[in-house]
Design a protein around this motif. Structure first.
Motif: not given
Length: 128
Positions: A28, A32-33, A40, A42, A44-49
């Motif tokens: 994650y 994540p891919e 992934v 973006e 914000n997505q990377l930060n969330s993951l």
């Protein structure tokens, strides 16, 4: 650690959880891919993951603490039940509302529910 049959019965699902959750956390956070089959990129997505990775690693640390220290066992058992049944029930809701995910996530759902209910049985039998 796992010295008696009772230790194994009480703690084995914590170890299984750690051995599954740590690799998933690292995927994650850094790859994540592999799971999502789309890049992934973006921020914000990377930060969330990566935040999710941190949560998974933190829980894994608590579960290992429960395996090695009686002082943390109850907290480890309770958190594992909440973690696994929370993930499993969320995935069941998605299954009903969104349809079946990939086989990997379907197996993950079953595993989360099994580990969560096993943990509940350990907690229930520990009170007796």
């Amino acid at each position: 650690m796992l010295k008696t049959k009772d230790d194994i019965r009480t703690k084995i699902h914590l170890l299984i959880s750690v051995f599954v959750v740590i690799p998933v956390a690292l995927v994650y956070g850094f790859y994540p891919e592999v799971l999502f089959q789309v890049p992934v990129t973006e921020i914000n997505q990377l930060n969330s993951l990566k935040a999710l990775m941190g949560v998974y690693l933190g829980f894994s640390y608590l579960w290992l603490s429960g395996v090695f220290s009686p002082r943390f066992l109850k907290a480890a058992l309770m958190s594992n039940v909440v973690f696994m049944l929370g993930l499993g029930s969320g995935r069941l809701i998605s299954l009903i509302l969104d349809g079946f995910p990939s086989p990997l996530f379907t197996v993950g759902t079953a595993g989360e529910l099994i580990l969560g209910f096993y943990g509940l049985s350990v907690l229930y039998n520990e009170k007796k």
